[in-house]
Enzyme design. Structure first.
Site, PDB file in Angstrom:
ATOM      1  N   GLY A  10       0.809  -1.218   0.000  1.00  0.00           N
ATOM      2  CA  GLY A  10       0.000   0.000   0.000  1.00  0.00           C
ATOM      3  C   GLY A  10       0.845   1.273   0.000  1.00  0.00           C
ATOM      4  N   ASN A  32      -3.245  -8.563   0.587  1.00  0.00           N
ATOM      5  CA  ASN A  32      -4.253  -9.172  -0.298  1.00  0.00           C
ATOM      6  C   ASN A  32      -4.513  -8.320  -1.549  1.00  0.00           C
ATOM      7  OD1 ASN A  32      -5.776  -7.052   0.623  1.00  0.00           O
ATOM      8  ND2 ASN A  32      -7.300  -8.291   1.702  1.00  0.00           N
ATOM      9  N   SER A 124      -3.732   5.938  14.227  1.00  0.00           N
ATOM     10  CA  SER A 124      -4.104   7.169  13.532  1.00  0.00           C
ATOM     11  C   SER A 124      -4.483   8.241  14.542  1.00  0.00           C
ATOM     12  CB  SER A 124      -5.311   6.852  12.637  1.00  0.00           C
ATOM     13  OG  SER A 124      -5.947   8.021  12.208  1.00  0.00           O
ATOM     14  N   ALA A 125      -4.321   9.488  14.137  1.00  0.00           N
ATOM     15  CA  ALA A 125      -4.790  10.596  14.972  1.00  0.00           C
ATOM     16  C   ALA A 125      -6.301  10.538  15.144  1.00  0.00           C
ATOM     17  CB  ALA A 125      -4.388  11.921  14.335  1.00  0.00           C
ATOM     18  N   TYR A 148     -14.313   3.267  11.353  1.00  0.00           N
ATOM     19  CA  TYR A 148     -12.874   3.138  11.059  1.00  0.00           C
ATOM     20  C   TYR A 148     -12.065   3.521  12.296  1.00  0.00           C
ATOM     21  CZ  TYR A 148      -8.234   4.620   9.600  1.00  0.00           C
ATOM     22  OH  TYR A 148      -6.867   4.797   9.534  1.00  0.00           O
ATOM     23  N   LYS A 152      -9.563   1.250  14.966  1.00  0.00           N
ATOM     24  CA  LYS A 152      -8.183   1.561  15.390  1.00  0.00           C
ATOM     25  C   LYS A 152      -8.089   1.628  16.913  1.00  0.00           C
ATOM     26  CE  LYS A 152      -6.142   1.927  11.420  1.00  0.00           C
ATOM     27  NZ  LYS A 152      -5.115   0.974  11.018  1.00  0.00           N
ATOM     28  N   PHE A 177      -0.586  11.386  11.656  1.00  0.00           N
ATOM     29  CA  PHE A 177      -1.466  12.520  11.383  1.00  0.00           C
ATOM     30  C   PHE A 177      -1.853  12.449   9.895  1.00  0.00           C
ATOM     31  CE2 PHE A 177      -2.364  14.738  15.317  1.00  0.00           C
ATOM     32  CZ  PHE A 177      -1.728  13.838  16.163  1.00  0.00           C
TER      33      PHE A 177
HETATM   34  P1  NAD Z   1      -3.373   1.465   1.816  1.00  0.00           P
HETATM   35  O1  NAD Z   1      -4.789   1.074   1.585  1.00  0.00           O
HETATM   36  O2  NAD Z   1      -2.612   2.045   0.702  1.00  0.00           O
HETATM   37  O3  NAD Z   1      -2.563   0.210   2.387  1.00  0.00           O
HETATM   38  C1  NAD Z   1      -3.158  -0.809   3.159  1.00  0.00           C
HETATM   39  C2  NAD Z   1      -2.732  -2.130   2.552  1.00  0.00           C
HETATM   40  O4  NAD Z   1      -3.303  -3.200   3.306  1.00  0.00           O
HETATM   41  C3  NAD Z   1      -3.213  -2.311   1.112  1.00  0.00           C
HETATM   42  O5  NAD Z   1      -2.122  -2.713   0.311  1.00  0.00           O
HETATM   43  C4  NAD Z   1      -4.282  -3.397   1.205  1.00  0.00           C
HETATM   44  O6  NAD Z   1      -4.337  -4.169   0.016  1.00  0.00           O
HETATM   45  C5  NAD Z   1      -3.820  -4.179   2.412  1.00  0.00           C
HETATM   46  N1  NAD Z   1      -4.874  -4.894   3.147  1.00  0.00           N
HETATM   47  C6  NAD Z   1      -6.042  -4.417   3.611  1.00  0.00           C
HETATM   48  N2  NAD Z   1      -6.719  -5.376   4.253  1.00  0.00           N
HETATM   49  C7  NAD Z   1      -5.958  -6.502   4.218  1.00  0.00           C
HETATM   50  C8  NAD Z   1      -6.120  -7.817   4.702  1.00  0.00           C
HETATM   51  N3  NAD Z   1      -7.224  -8.201   5.353  1.00  0.00           N
HETATM   52  N4  NAD Z   1      -5.145  -8.713   4.485  1.00  0.00           N
HETATM   53  C9  NAD Z   1      -4.025  -8.360   3.804  1.00  0.00           C
HETATM   54  N5  NAD Z   1      -3.817  -7.128   3.313  1.00  0.00           N
HETATM   55  C10 NAD Z   1      -4.784  -6.211   3.516  1.00  0.00           C
HETATM   56  O7  NAD Z   1      -3.369   2.446   3.071  1.00  0.00           O
HETATM   57  P2  NAD Z   1      -2.186   3.337   3.683  1.00  0.00           P
HETATM   58  O8  NAD Z   1      -2.550   4.759   3.488  1.00  0.00           O
HETATM   59  O9  NAD Z   1      -0.886   2.839   3.212  1.00  0.00           O
HETATM   60  O10 NAD Z   1      -2.399   3.006   5.228  1.00  0.00           O
HETATM   61  C11 NAD Z   1      -1.669   2.004   5.902  1.00  0.00           C
HETATM   62  C12 NAD Z   1      -2.181   1.902   7.324  1.00  0.00           C
HETATM   63  O11 NAD Z   1      -2.062   3.170   7.963  1.00  0.00           O
HETATM   64  C13 NAD Z   1      -3.659   1.513   7.427  1.00  0.00           C
HETATM   65  O12 NAD Z   1      -3.822   0.648   8.528  1.00  0.00           O
HETATM   66  C14 NAD Z   1      -4.344   2.837   7.707  1.00  0.00           C
HETATM   67  O13 NAD Z   1      -5.546   2.678   8.429  1.00  0.00           O
HETATM   68  C15 NAD Z   1      -3.299   3.573   8.524  1.00  0.00           C
HETATM   69  N6  NAD Z   1      -3.427   5.045   8.456  1.00  0.00           N
HETATM   70  C16 NAD Z   1      -3.428   5.658   7.242  1.00  0.00           C
HETATM   71  C17 NAD Z   1      -3.586   7.047   7.176  1.00  0.00           C
HETATM   72  C18 NAD Z   1      -3.633   7.752   5.847  1.00  0.00           C
HETATM   73  O14 NAD Z   1      -4.123   8.893   5.799  1.00  0.00           O
HETATM   74  N7  NAD Z   1      -3.141   7.178   4.742  1.00  0.00           N
HETATM   75  C19 NAD Z   1      -3.730   7.798   8.357  1.00  0.00           C
HETATM   76  C20 NAD Z   1      -3.671   7.131   9.578  1.00  0.00           C
HETATM   77  C21 NAD Z   1      -3.537   5.750   9.614  1.00  0.00           C
HETATM   78  N1  UFG Z   2     -11.054  18.425   2.425  1.00  0.00           N
HETATM   79  C1  UFG Z   2     -11.707  19.230   1.526  1.00  0.00           C
HETATM   80  N2  UFG Z   2     -12.035  18.717   0.309  1.00  0.00           N
HETATM   81  C2  UFG Z   2     -11.735  17.433  -0.050  1.00  0.00           C
HETATM   82  C3  UFG Z   2     -11.064  16.626   0.873  1.00  0.00           C
HETATM   83  C4  UFG Z   2     -10.735  17.147   2.113  1.00  0.00           C
HETATM   84  O1  UFG Z   2     -12.013  20.382   1.815  1.00  0.00           O
HETATM   85  O2  UFG Z   2     -12.089  17.027  -1.175  1.00  0.00           O
HETATM   86  C5  UFG Z   2     -10.657  18.992   3.725  1.00  0.00           C
HETATM   87  C6  UFG Z   2     -11.283  18.294   4.927  1.00  0.00           C
HETATM   88  O3  UFG Z   2     -12.534  18.853   5.231  1.00  0.00           O
HETATM   89  C7  UFG Z   2     -10.226  18.533   6.008  1.00  0.00           C
HETATM   90  C8  UFG Z   2      -8.894  18.565   5.231  1.00  0.00           C
HETATM   91  O4  UFG Z   2      -9.254  18.842   3.887  1.00  0.00           O
HETATM   92  O5  UFG Z   2     -10.406  19.794   6.592  1.00  0.00           O
HETATM   93  C9  UFG Z   2      -8.154  17.251   5.284  1.00  0.00           C
HETATM   94  O6  UFG Z   2      -9.028  16.192   4.887  1.00  0.00           O
HETATM   95  P1  UFG Z   2      -8.513  14.707   4.621  1.00  0.00           P
HETATM   96  O7  UFG Z   2      -9.703  13.890   4.233  1.00  0.00           O
HETATM   97  O8  UFG Z   2      -7.355  14.729   3.713  1.00  0.00           O
HETATM   98  O9  UFG Z   2      -7.960  14.258   6.040  1.00  0.00           O
HETATM   99  P2  UFG Z   2      -8.713  14.060   7.422  1.00  0.00           P
HETATM  100  O10 UFG Z   2      -7.913  14.797   8.429  1.00  0.00           O
HETATM  101  O11 UFG Z   2     -10.140  14.373   7.349  1.00  0.00           O
HETATM  102  O12 UFG Z   2      -8.614  12.484   7.583  1.00  0.00           O
HETATM  103  C10 UFG Z   2      -7.366  11.875   7.850  1.00  0.00           C
HETATM  104  C11 UFG Z   2      -7.350  10.417   7.371  1.00  0.00           C
HETATM  105  C12 UFG Z   2      -8.363   9.611   8.142  1.00  0.00           C
HETATM  106  C13 UFG Z   2      -8.155   9.790   9.618  1.00  0.00           C
HETATM  107  C14 UFG Z   2      -8.153  11.266   9.972  1.00  0.00           C
HETATM  108  C15 UFG Z   2      -7.847  11.522  11.416  1.00  0.00           C
HETATM  109  O13 UFG Z   2      -7.677  10.342   6.008  1.00  0.00           O
HETATM  110  O14 UFG Z   2      -8.147   8.253   7.833  1.00  0.00           O
HETATM  111  O15 UFG Z   2      -7.142  11.922   9.206  1.00  0.00           O
HETATM  112  O16 UFG Z   2      -6.610  11.002  11.706  1.00  0.00           O
HETATM  113  F1  UFG Z   2      -9.164   9.183  10.284  1.00  0.00           F
END
Ligand code: NAD
Ligand code: UFG
Length: 339
Positions: A10, A32, A124-125, A148, A152, A177
């Site tokens: 991912g 997966n 996650s935050a 979600y 977490k 964050f």
């Molecule tokens: P992503 O979706 O790109 O990566 C997650 C990976 O996990 C994917 O490759 C997916 O195919 C795999 N996956 C999901 N369910 C699975 C399962 N049951 N078995 C095997 N593989 C599985 O997401 P990301 O942005 O790289 O995020 C990675 C982790 O960080 C996640 O747990 C996400 O919740 C957490 N996180 C992400 C953010 C963000 O904004 N990207 C913020 C906070 C926390």
């Molecule tokens: N926003 C817009 N337009 C868009 C998308 C986002 O105005 O099309 C704004 C949102 O309202 C927010 C800011 O941009 O004010 C950031 O939004 P994101 O969706 O990029 O990020 P969030 O902080 O809402 O969410 C992220 C992760 C979630 C996590 C959350 C808290 O994507 O997985 O932080 O940790 F749950």
């Protein structure tokens, strides 16, 4: 060190694999591919000149997961695998709890059986819910506003209980964050399925001409310019935070459940992000202000003191670099890994 990386194909996983290979870790990725492409890991191999062992498998497939532990001896696990779309989790809570919570329980039970008791978890935050006080420290109260986030938080409770039950466990829960940007090569980056939920991928797709305009979700928050403020962190800085966490776990005195914020400590508004992206890309980002998105908070940013104290880690990259690298990835791969 031999590390199992769940979800390593991912967005954050692939960037972390790249940094770990550069430091000569041996990696087995278990994914997966439900939200990723194997091309990401192929590109990581090309960039590093090193190999990743890839196993296509689901955390819900206990037999397959156990086989991996039978065939390999791991020093630690980095656990990225999970579903992460907030809106989708509201529509499909059972799928989210099953995948994220049950998937993690399966992993932990097998780890325990094979005596692998070091794990870095992607938290996650979002576990801070609606912040009462900013910046957020690791002691700030936890709550959630969607399935979600609850998945977490439940996993954090499970990890805390596990650490209390057996002092051999070392568990670091990294509370990310807002991860953005891409590797500076432009070869790997964030490749969302369908319409992006997150701000930076949406802006990038507007800049490259895939979408007409950005919808700003509200400009009537009590923030400096009325738009939402977040702590955006470059994904490569975040990846390096995982290396620091692994190193911290090899210290014999470290044990128990250790939550750590990974952010920069700086908050930027949506309008500031648009301006920075316009500067980095030379493109204009048309936007329209629409109503607030349900569940959004006005402001969210980290206190990063503990991350520095515990891990000696600090985010280094500026929003200019975050936007420039996101643009390089998007402009050279307009359709992501399908380009
Ligand atoms: P992503 O979706 O790109 O990566 C997650 C990976 O996990 C994917 O490759 C997916 O195919 C795999 N996956 C999901 N369910 C699975 C399962 N049951 N078995 C095997 N593989 C599985 O997401 P990301 O942005 O790289 O995020 C990675 C982790 O960080 C996640 O747990 C996400 O919740 C957490 N996180 C992400 C953010 C963000 O904004 N990207 C913020 C906070 C926390
Ligand atoms: N926003 C817009 N337009 C868009 C998308 C986002 O105005 O099309 C704004 C949102 O309202 C927010 C800011 O941009 O004010 C950031 O939004 P994101 O969706 O990029 O990020 P969030 O902080 O809402 O969410 C992220 C992760 C979630 C996590 C959350 C808290 O994507 O997985 O932080 O940790 F749950």
């Amino acid at each position: 060190m031999n590390i199992l990386v769940t979800g390593g194909a991912g967005y954050i996983g692939s960037h972390t694999c790249l940094e770990m290979l550069n430091e000569n870790y041996k990696l087995v990725v278990y994914d997966n591919l439900s939200n990723s492409s194997l091309d990401a890991l192929k590109r990581v191999e090309k960039l590093t000149g090193k190999e990743v062992k890839f196993i296509e498998g689901d955390l819900l497939n206990v037999e397959k997961l156990e086989q991996v532990f039978q065939n390999e001896r791991f020093d630690a696990v980095i656990h990225f695998a999970g579903l992460k779309a907030v809106g989708e989790s509201v529509e499909k809570p059972l799928e989210y709890y099953d995948n994220n919570v049950v998937g993690t329980l399966n992993l932990l039970k097998i780890m325990q059986k094979y005596n692998v008791k070091k794990i870095v978890f992607s938290s996650s935050a979002t576990v801070y819910g609606v912040p009462e006080k900013l910046p957020l420290t690791e002691e700030s109260p936890r709550s959630t506003t969607n399935p979600y986030g609850t998945s977490k938080l439940v996993i954090e409770y499970i990890l805390e209980d596990l650490a209390k039950s057996d002092p051999e466990w070392k568990i670091i829960s990294l509370r990310y964050f807002n991860p953005v940007g891409a590797h500076k090569s432009g070869e790997i980056g964030e490749d969302p399925n369908g319409i992006p939920n997150n701000l930076l991928p949406f802006i990038s797709q507007v800049a490259v001409g895939l979408r007409d305009k950005l919808n700003i979700f509200g400009d009537d928050y009590s923030t400096k310019d009325g738009t939402g403020i977040r702590d955006y962190i470059h994904v490569v800085d975040l990846a390096k935070g995982h290396l620091a966490a692994l190193k911290c776990m090899t210290d014999a005195t470290e044990k128990g459940f250790i939550p750590i914020n990974l952010g920069t400590g700086n908050g930027y508004s949506i309008l500031e992000m648009i301006k920075a992206f316009e500067k980095a890309s030379g493109k204009t980002i048309p936007y329209e202000v629409v109503k607030r998105r349900e569940g959004d908070v006005a402001e969210c940013f980290a206190d990063t003191t503990y991350a520095y104290k515990k891990l000696g880690w600090k985010a280094k990259k500026s929003i200019e670099e975050m936007c420039a690298d996101a643009w390089k990835w998007q402009s050279t791969n307009p359709d992501g890994y399908r380009s």
